[in-house]
Design a protein around this motif. Structure first.
Motif, PDB file in Angstrom:
ATOM      1  N   LEU A  49       0.803  -1.213   0.000  1.00 13.27           N
ATOM      2  CA  LEU A  49       0.000   0.000   0.000  1.00 13.27           C
ATOM      3  C   LEU A  49       0.842   1.271   0.000  1.00 13.27           C
ATOM      4  CD1 LEU A  49      -2.759   1.301  -0.024  1.00 13.27           C
ATOM      5  CD2 LEU A  49      -2.827   1.115   2.471  1.00 13.27           C
ATOM      6  N   ARG A  50       1.962   1.283   0.719  1.00 15.79           N
ATOM      7  CA  ARG A  50       2.751   2.521   0.753  1.00 15.79           C
ATOM      8  C   ARG A  50       3.246   2.926  -0.644  1.00 15.79           C
ATOM      9  NH1 ARG A  50       4.552   5.881   4.328  1.00 15.79           N
ATOM     10  NH2 ARG A  50       3.879   4.546   6.055  1.00 15.79           N
ATOM     11  N   VAL A  53       0.344   4.403  -2.621  1.00 14.60           N
ATOM     12  CA  VAL A  53       0.019   5.781  -2.250  1.00 14.60           C
ATOM     13  C   VAL A  53       1.104   6.745  -2.733  1.00 14.60           C
ATOM     14  CG1 VAL A  53      -0.402   7.348  -0.320  1.00 14.60           C
ATOM     15  CG2 VAL A  53      -1.375   5.040  -0.285  1.00 14.60           C
ATOM     16  N   GLU A  54       2.355   6.390  -2.518  1.00 17.12           N
ATOM     17  CA  GLU A  54       3.443   7.305  -2.868  1.00 17.12           C
ATOM     18  C   GLU A  54       3.609   7.474  -4.373  1.00 17.12           C
ATOM     19  OE1 GLU A  54       6.812   5.726  -0.815  1.00 17.12           O
ATOM     20  OE2 GLU A  54       6.231   6.621   1.122  1.00 17.12           O
ATOM     21  N   ASP A  76       0.022  -6.393   1.761  1.00 14.87           N
ATOM     22  CA  ASP A  76       0.586  -6.130   3.088  1.00 14.87           C
ATOM     23  C   ASP A  76       0.245  -7.243   4.076  1.00 14.87           C
ATOM     24  OD1 ASP A  76       1.392  -2.857   3.227  1.00 14.87           O
ATOM     25  OD2 ASP A  76      -0.017  -3.448   1.668  1.00 14.87           O
ATOM     26  N   ALA A  86      -1.324   1.313  10.534  1.00 17.11           N
ATOM     27  CA  ALA A  86      -0.550   2.081   9.563  1.00 17.11           C
ATOM     28  C   ALA A  86      -1.145   1.949   8.169  1.00 17.11           C
ATOM     29  CB  ALA A  86       0.903   1.606   9.568  1.00 17.11           C
ATOM     30  N   VAL A  87      -1.657   0.763   7.834  1.00 20.40           N
ATOM     31  CA  VAL A  87      -2.314   0.563   6.537  1.00 20.40           C
ATOM     32  C   VAL A  87      -3.552   1.444   6.430  1.00 20.40           C
ATOM     33  CG1 VAL A  87      -3.536  -1.121   5.105  1.00 20.40           C
ATOM     34  CG2 VAL A  87      -1.411  -1.779   6.257  1.00 20.40           C
ATOM     35  N   ASP A  89      -4.168   4.176   8.070  1.00 21.15           N
ATOM     36  CA  ASP A  89      -3.759   5.586   8.001  1.00 21.15           C
ATOM     37  C   ASP A  89      -3.362   5.981   6.578  1.00 21.15           C
ATOM     38  OD1 ASP A  89      -4.245   6.001  10.676  1.00 21.15           O
ATOM     39  OD2 ASP A  89      -2.157   5.790  11.302  1.00 21.15           O
ATOM     40  N   LEU A  90      -2.723   5.062   5.848  1.00 21.68           N
ATOM     41  CA  LEU A  90      -2.378   5.347   4.453  1.00 21.68           C
ATOM     42  C   LEU A  90      -3.636   5.487   3.595  1.00 21.68           C
ATOM     43  CD1 LEU A  90       0.661   2.949   3.939  1.00 21.68           C
ATOM     44  CD2 LEU A  90       0.710   5.445   3.688  1.00 21.68           C
ATOM     45  N   GLN A  92      -6.440   6.537   4.713  1.00 20.88           N
ATOM     46  CA  GLN A  92      -7.009   7.818   5.104  1.00 20.88           C
ATOM     47  C   GLN A  92      -6.340   8.968   4.364  1.00 20.88           C
ATOM     48  OE1 GLN A  92      -9.553   8.364   7.866  1.00 20.88           O
ATOM     49  NE2 GLN A  92      -9.655  10.060   6.390  1.00 20.88           N
ATOM     50  N   ARG A  93      -5.054   8.840   4.123  1.00 23.20           N
ATOM     51  CA  ARG A  93      -4.330   9.870   3.371  1.00 23.20           C
ATOM     52  C   ARG A  93      -4.902  10.007   1.960  1.00 23.20           C
ATOM     53  NH1 ARG A  93       2.096   9.103   2.273  1.00 23.20           N
ATOM     54  NH2 ARG A  93       2.338  10.439   0.452  1.00 23.20           N
ATOM     55  N   VAL A  94      -5.205   8.880   1.338  1.00 22.71           N
ATOM     56  CA  VAL A  94      -5.811   8.908   0.003  1.00 22.71           C
ATOM     57  C   VAL A  94      -7.179   9.578   0.064  1.00 22.71           C
ATOM     58  CG1 VAL A  94      -6.700   7.506  -1.894  1.00 22.71           C
ATOM     59  CG2 VAL A  94      -4.559   6.864  -0.762  1.00 22.71           C
TER      60      VAL A  94
END
Length: 245
Positions: A49-50, A53-54, A76, A86-87, A89-90, A92-94
């Motif tokens: 996932l990171r 997102v990145e 993951d 942490a997954v 939260d990522l 949520q960033r999206v």
């Protein structure tokens, strides 16, 4: 945005190209829309996932989407260690950045293959934890949440490819139907009538299954490689969608 699930792995066309649920949803949206619909797919198989997102979020937002889909975290939960908070939260960033950009967010979970996989009970527990956390977090305006993980029909073996990890054509059609229904869009008849997917040819108890699918996966993990290494998005730019199969 996403990994092999959104790229469409398992739903190969005679041309060698991949279709998948996201392509089919775009077709359904185009069929129901009075205005032209364009669609891009930035997903790449094997991605955690990171990196999704990145590497995919800013290019996706740069396209100015009205609807942005995200599904990730499946790779993951198959790693030796995963931090579910942490997954989430990522994800949520999206959601936050997409909403800030004026897009409606389509949040999906993948189908649940665990009853057909080696070590399936471990993956089941992690997948349940991730799905529960996402379901609790993403009930907010501007987000449509489609929980394929708990769809009992999608969990049946007939929906999965020979690796038991990726959906086949029938499974992708089921996900497309779930998504369009959640969006309040009519499901094209050809999606619900799909019967052309064949049953997986190799049992997970067969040594050939481990030789063809499990050992290559382990080899990539041991050498730090991914099935997506060197691959680019199959549809990086918005392209008009024809409203038909």
């Amino acid at each position: 945005m996403g990994d092999s699930f959104t790229e469409g792995v398992g739903d190969g066309l005679p041309s060698g190209e991949l279709r998948g649920w996201a392509d089919m949803v775009a077709i359904g949206l185009a069929a129901a829309s009075a205005t032209p619909v364009s669609y891009a797919n930035l997903a790449i198989r094997g991605k955690l996932l990171r990196p999704i997102v990145e590497d995919q979020l800013q290019p996706a937002l740069a396209l100015g989407p009205d609807l942005l889909s995200i599904c990730g975290g499946g790779n993951d939960v198959m790693r030796p260690r995963v931090q579910i908070p942490a997954v989430v939260d990522l994800l949520q960033r999206v959601v936050d950045q997409a909403l800030d950009g004026g897009a409606h967010v389509l949040m999906l979970t993948g189908g649940n293959p665990t009853r057909h996989l080696p070590l399936g009970s471990l993956i089941q527990r992690r997948g349940d934890t991730l799905a529960d956390a996402a379901r609790a977090r993403f009930t907010q305006p501007g987000v449509t949440y489609v929980d394929n993980w708990v769809d009992p029909e999608l969990a049946l073996l007939r929906n999965w490819s020979s690796d038991h990890l990726h959906l086949n054509a029938l499974g992708h059609a089921r996900v497309a139907s779930n998504v369009l229904t959640a969006l309040g869009v009519p499901v094209p008849e050809e999606f619900t009538a799909k019967t052309d997917a064949s049953l997986p040819a190799i049992s997970a108890r067969n040594p050939a299954y481990y030789r063809e699918h499990v050992l290559p996966w382990i080899g990539r993990r041991l050498t730090g490689r991914s099935s997506g290494d060197g691959r680019s998005a199959k549809r990086p730019a918005l392209v008009p969608v024809a409203p038909g199969p």
